[in-house]
Design a protein around this motif. Structure first.
Motif, PDB file in Angstrom:
ATOM      1  N   UNK A   4       0.831  -1.192   0.000  1.00 16.37           N
ATOM      2  CA  UNK A   4       0.000   0.000   0.000  1.00 16.37           C
ATOM      3  C   UNK A   4       0.876   1.256   0.000  1.00 16.37           C
ATOM      4  N   UNK A   5       1.969   1.253   0.760  1.00 15.34           N
ATOM      5  CA  UNK A   5       2.895   2.383   0.777  1.00 15.34           C
ATOM      6  C   UNK A   5       3.564   2.525  -0.585  1.00 15.34           C
ATOM      7  N   UNK A   6       3.934   1.382  -1.162  1.00 13.93           N
ATOM      8  CA  UNK A   6       4.589   1.392  -2.461  1.00 13.93           C
ATOM      9  C   UNK A   6       3.626   1.952  -3.515  1.00 13.93           C
ATOM     10  N   UNK A   7       2.363   1.546  -3.414  1.00 16.12           N
ATOM     11  CA  UNK A   7       1.373   2.032  -4.360  1.00 16.12           C
ATOM     12  C   UNK A   7       1.139   3.537  -4.145  1.00 16.12           C
ATOM     13  N   UNK A   8       1.142   4.012  -2.911  1.00 17.68           N
ATOM     14  CA  UNK A   8       0.976   5.438  -2.597  1.00 17.68           C
ATOM     15  C   UNK A   8       2.149   6.254  -3.137  1.00 17.68           C
ATOM     16  N   UNK A   9       3.366   5.702  -2.980  1.00 23.42           N
ATOM     17  CA  UNK A   9       4.560   6.376  -3.501  1.00 23.42           C
ATOM     18  C   UNK A   9       4.498   6.423  -5.021  1.00 23.42           C
ATOM     19  N   UNK A  10       4.060   5.311  -5.607  1.00 22.21           N
ATOM     20  CA  UNK A  10       3.944   5.252  -7.067  1.00 22.21           C
ATOM     21  C   UNK A  10       2.939   6.291  -7.561  1.00 22.21           C
ATOM     22  N   UNK A  11       1.821   6.439  -6.867  1.00 20.96           N
ATOM     23  CA  UNK A  11       0.807   7.429  -7.238  1.00 20.96           C
ATOM     24  C   UNK A  11       1.369   8.839  -7.115  1.00 20.96           C
ATOM     25  N   UNK A  12       2.132   9.086  -6.040  1.00 22.67           N
ATOM     26  CA  UNK A  12       2.754  10.398  -5.862  1.00 22.67           C
ATOM     27  C   UNK A  12       3.762  10.685  -6.977  1.00 22.67           C
ATOM     28  N   UNK A  13       4.562   9.667  -7.349  1.00 24.83           N
ATOM     29  CA  UNK A  13       5.536   9.853  -8.431  1.00 24.83           C
ATOM     30  C   UNK A  13       4.834  10.154  -9.748  1.00 24.83           C
ATOM     31  N   UNK A  14       3.734   9.443 -10.022  1.00 22.00           N
ATOM     32  CA  UNK A  14       2.989   9.704 -11.257  1.00 22.00           C
ATOM     33  C   UNK A  14       2.391  11.113 -11.244  1.00 22.00           C
ATOM     34  N   UNK A  15       1.882  11.503 -10.084  1.00 21.55           N
ATOM     35  CA  UNK A  15       1.319  12.856  -9.953  1.00 21.55           C
ATOM     36  C   UNK A  15       2.405  13.906 -10.149  1.00 21.55           C
ATOM     37  N   UNK A  16       3.597  13.636  -9.618  1.00 17.28           N
ATOM     38  CA  UNK A  16       4.721  14.577  -9.783  1.00 17.28           C
ATOM     39  C   UNK A  16       5.130  14.674 -11.249  1.00 17.28           C
ATOM     40  N   UNK A  17       5.166  13.501 -11.939  1.00 18.00           N
ATOM     41  CA  UNK A  17       5.507  13.511 -13.371  1.00 18.00           C
ATOM     42  C   UNK A  17       4.470  14.304 -14.169  1.00 18.00           C
ATOM     43  N   UNK A  18       3.194  14.090 -13.830  1.00 15.24           N
ATOM     44  CA  UNK A  18       2.141  14.816 -14.539  1.00 15.24           C
ATOM     45  C   UNK A  18       2.217  16.314 -14.247  1.00 15.24           C
ATOM     46  N   UNK A  19       2.534  16.672 -13.020  1.00 14.78           N
ATOM     47  CA  UNK A  19       2.697  18.087 -12.670  1.00 14.78           C
ATOM     48  C   UNK A  19       3.872  18.693 -13.423  1.00 14.78           C
ATOM     49  N   UNK A  20       4.970  17.922 -13.547  1.00 10.35           N
ATOM     50  CA  UNK A  20       6.133  18.408 -14.302  1.00 10.35           C
ATOM     51  C   UNK A  20       5.769  18.614 -15.762  1.00 10.35           C
ATOM     52  N   UNK A  21       4.940  17.687 -16.324  1.00 11.00           N
ATOM     53  CA  UNK A  21       4.495  17.853 -17.722  1.00 11.00           C
ATOM     54  C   UNK A  21       3.652  19.116 -17.871  1.00 11.00           C
ATOM     55  N   UNK A  22       2.755  19.349 -16.904  1.00 10.68           N
ATOM     56  CA  UNK A  22       1.882  20.534 -16.964  1.00 10.68           C
ATOM     57  C   UNK A  22       2.719  21.816 -16.863  1.00 10.68           C
ATOM     58  N   UNK A  23       3.709  21.804 -15.959  1.00 10.93           N
ATOM     59  CA  UNK A  23       4.593  22.969 -15.811  1.00 10.93           C
ATOM     60  C   UNK A  23       5.381  23.181 -17.098  1.00 10.93           C
ATOM     61  N   UNK A  24       5.891  22.091 -17.698  1.00 14.56           N
ATOM     62  CA  UNK A  24       6.658  22.198 -18.945  1.00 14.56           C
ATOM     63  C   UNK A  24       5.776  22.752 -20.066  1.00 14.56           C
ATOM     64  N   UNK A  25       4.520  22.269 -20.149  1.00 17.89           N
ATOM     65  CA  UNK A  25       3.605  22.781 -21.168  1.00 17.89           C
ATOM     66  C   UNK A  25       3.305  24.261 -20.937  1.00 17.89           C
ATOM     67  N   UNK A  26       3.155  24.649 -19.682  1.00 20.44           N
ATOM     68  CA  UNK A  26       2.898  26.060 -19.368  1.00 20.44           C
ATOM     69  C   UNK A  26       4.088  26.924 -19.771  1.00 20.44           C
ATOM     70  N   UNK A  27       5.290  26.410 -19.527  1.00 22.78           N
ATOM     71  CA  UNK A  27       6.497  27.159 -19.935  1.00 22.78           C
ATOM     72  C   UNK A  27       6.558  27.295 -21.452  1.00 22.78           C
TER      73      UNK A  27
END
Length: 118
Positions: A4-27
Motif C-alpha cells: 500500500x505504501x509502495x502504491x501510494x509512492x507510485x501514485x505520488x511519483x505519477x502525480x509529480x511527473x504529470x505536474x512536471x508535464x503541466x509545468x513544462x507545457x505552461x512554460x
C-alpha cells in the motif's frame, strides 16, 4: 502495508511527473506567447515605420519646391544688394581717395599735446 505504501509512492511519483508535464507545457506556452508577441510588435513597428516614412516623403515632396523658390529669392536679393554696394562704391571712391590724399599730403606741423614748454 508495504504494498500500500509502495502504491501510494507510485501514485505520488505519477502525480509529480504529470505536474512536471503541466509545468513544462505552461512554460512552452509562455515562450510561444512571448515569441508571438515579439513578432506582432515587430510587424506593428515596421508598419508604423513605413507609414511615417511615407508621411515624411510626402512632406518632403510638398516642400521641395518651396526650398528652390526660397533659394532663388535669396539669390535675387543678394544680387540686388551687391549691385547697390557696387554702385555706392563707384560713386564714392573718388571722394574717399581725395580725402585720404588730403590727409596724407596736407600736413600741419604742430607740437604734440604732451610736449610742455620749458
Amino acid at each position: 502495508m508495504a504494498a500500500q505504501q509502495s502504491q501510494g509512492i507510485q501514485t505520488l511519483l505519477e502525480a509529480e511527473k504529470e505536474a512536471a508535464k503541466i509545468v513544462q507545457q505552461a512554460r512552452q506556452y509562455r515562450v510561444q506567447k512571448l515569441k508571438d508577441a515579439r513578432s506582432e510588435a515587430s510587424k506593428e513597428i515596421e508598419a508604423y515605420k513605413k507609414a511615417k516614412e511615407a508621411e515624411f516623403k510626402a512632406f518632403e515632396a510638398s516642400h521641395a519646391g518651396t526650398t528652390s523658390s526660397a533659394q532663388a529669392s535669396i539669390d535675387k536679393e543678394t544680387d540686388i544688394k551687391l549691385q547697390s554696394i557696387t554702385a555706392s562704391f563707384n560713386s564714392n571712391k573718388d571722394h574717399v581717395v581725395k580725402k585720404l590724399l588730403d590727409r596724407v599730403v596736407l600736413v600741419k606741423p604742430e607740437l604734440h599735446r604732451n610736449l610742455k614748454k620749458v
